[in-house]
Scaffold this motif. Structure first.
Motif, short mmCIF file in Angstrom:
data_model
loop_
_atom_site.label_atom_id
_atom_site.label_comp_id
_atom_site.label_asym_id
_atom_site.label_seq_id
_atom_site.Cartn_x
_atom_site.Cartn_y
_atom_site.Cartn_z
N ALA A 19 41.67 -11.61 39.01
CA ALA A 19 41.77 -12.77 38.61
C ALA A 19 42.89 -12.88 37.84
O ALA A 19 43.86 -13.69 37.88
CB ALA A 19 40.81 -12.93 38.01
N GLU A 20 43.02 -11.75 36.97
CA GLU A 20 43.96 -11.38 35.77
C GLU A 20 45.48 -11.43 36.80
O GLU A 20 46.83 -12.10 36.40
CB GLU A 20 43.98 -10.02 35.52
N GLN A 21 45.46 -10.73 37.95
CA GLN A 21 46.77 -10.51 38.53
C GLN A 21 47.46 -12.38 38.94
O GLN A 21 48.83 -12.56 38.72
CB GLN A 21 46.88 -9.37 39.52
N VAL A 22 46.41 -12.27 39.08
CA VAL A 22 47.22 -13.91 39.86
C VAL A 22 47.65 -14.84 38.42
O VAL A 22 48.44 -15.37 39.30
CB VAL A 22 45.77 -14.83 39.96
N VAL A 23 46.51 -14.61 37.49
CA VAL A 23 46.81 -15.88 36.76
C VAL A 23 48.35 -15.19 36.19
O VAL A 23 49.16 -15.95 35.63
CB VAL A 23 46.45 -15.34 35.22
N LYS A 24 48.92 -13.95 35.97
CA LYS A 24 50.25 -13.31 35.47
C LYS A 24 51.07 -13.96 36.64
O LYS A 24 51.86 -14.03 36.23
CB LYS A 24 50.17 -12.01 35.22
N THR A 29 55.89 -17.65 37.09
CA THR A 29 56.34 -19.44 38.20
C THR A 29 57.08 -20.51 37.02
O THR A 29 57.10 -21.87 37.55
CB THR A 29 55.27 -19.21 39.07
N GLY A 30 55.72 -20.34 35.44
CA GLY A 30 56.05 -21.19 34.75
C GLY A 30 54.60 -21.78 34.53
O GLY A 30 54.85 -23.19 33.97
N PHE A 31 53.45 -21.49 35.07
CA PHE A 31 52.52 -22.55 35.57
C PHE A 31 51.78 -22.18 34.19
O PHE A 31 51.74 -21.13 33.46
CB PHE A 31 51.78 -22.25 36.72
N SER A 32 51.40 -23.39 33.57
CA SER A 32 50.53 -23.27 31.96
C SER A 32 50.25 -24.49 32.63
O SER A 32 50.56 -25.87 31.37
CB SER A 32 52.01 -24.18 30.84
N PRO A 33 48.36 -24.94 32.37
CA PRO A 33 47.39 -25.67 32.89
C PRO A 33 47.09 -26.35 31.43
O PRO A 33 46.89 -25.37 30.52
CB PRO A 33 46.69 -25.09 34.11
N ARG A 34 46.89 -27.45 31.46
CA ARG A 34 46.26 -28.45 30.11
C ARG A 34 44.45 -28.13 30.21
O ARG A 34 43.61 -27.90 29.06
CB ARG A 34 46.37 -29.40 29.71
N ALA A 35 44.26 -28.04 31.13
CA ALA A 35 43.19 -27.34 31.61
C ALA A 35 42.70 -27.27 33.33
O ALA A 35 43.67 -26.68 34.08
CB ALA A 35 42.21 -28.79 32.77
N ILE A 36 41.39 -26.43 32.60
CA ILE A 36 41.17 -24.80 34.13
C ILE A 36 39.94 -25.84 35.26
O ILE A 36 38.37 -25.69 34.21
CB ILE A 36 40.72 -24.18 32.76
N VAL A 37 40.05 -25.63 35.80
CA VAL A 37 38.61 -26.15 36.76
C VAL A 37 39.09 -24.99 37.81
O VAL A 37 39.17 -24.36 38.79
CB VAL A 37 38.74 -27.71 37.74
N GLU A 38 37.17 -24.27 37.45
CA GLU A 38 36.77 -23.09 38.90
C GLU A 38 35.51 -24.41 39.40
O GLU A 38 34.63 -23.83 38.69
CB GLU A 38 36.62 -22.62 37.84
N PRO A 39 35.69 -24.70 40.60
CA PRO A 39 34.30 -24.77 41.42
C PRO A 39 32.81 -24.12 41.62
O PRO A 39 31.86 -24.63 42.47
CB PRO A 39 34.89 -25.87 42.51
#
Length: 95
Positions: A19-24, A29-39
């Motif tokens: 999970a940490e590798q995916v986030v890194k 790539t510049g992805f910087s979300p204001r919200a996180i959704v995990e269903p």
């Protein structure tokens, strides 16, 4: 979780390191979300990695069918810097 429930719910816990590798990768790539959704948050590997890796995220929404997983993740998120977190026991696919 009992063996039958693992089969019934397809319980697979993503390792935190993955999970940490995916986030890194996403951060690079510049992805910087204001919200996180995990269903289907399970024990919360992706949620915890995202909260740490995306400091711009101010809201977290996580759901899981397991009350044990929900309870554990709520406890872990108590010290998060996210403005608001919402962790619910709910079946995302059959609300």
């Amino acid at each position: 979780m009992a063996a039958r429930e693992k089969v019934e719910y397809g319980d697979f816990q993503t390792p935190y390191d993955l999970a940490e590798q995916v986030v890194k990768f996403l951060t690079a790539t510049g992805f910087s979300p204001r919200a996180i959704v995990e269903p289907t948050c399970g024990r919360g590997s992706f949620v915890r990695a995202a909260v740490t890796g995306f400091p711009t995220a101010r809201k977290v929404f996580a759901l899981d069918i397991s009350s044990d997983y929900v309870k554990a993740l709520r406890q872990e998120l108590q010290d998060t810097t996210a403005t608001a977190y919402h962790v619910y026991q709910q079946d995302f696919f059959f609300p």
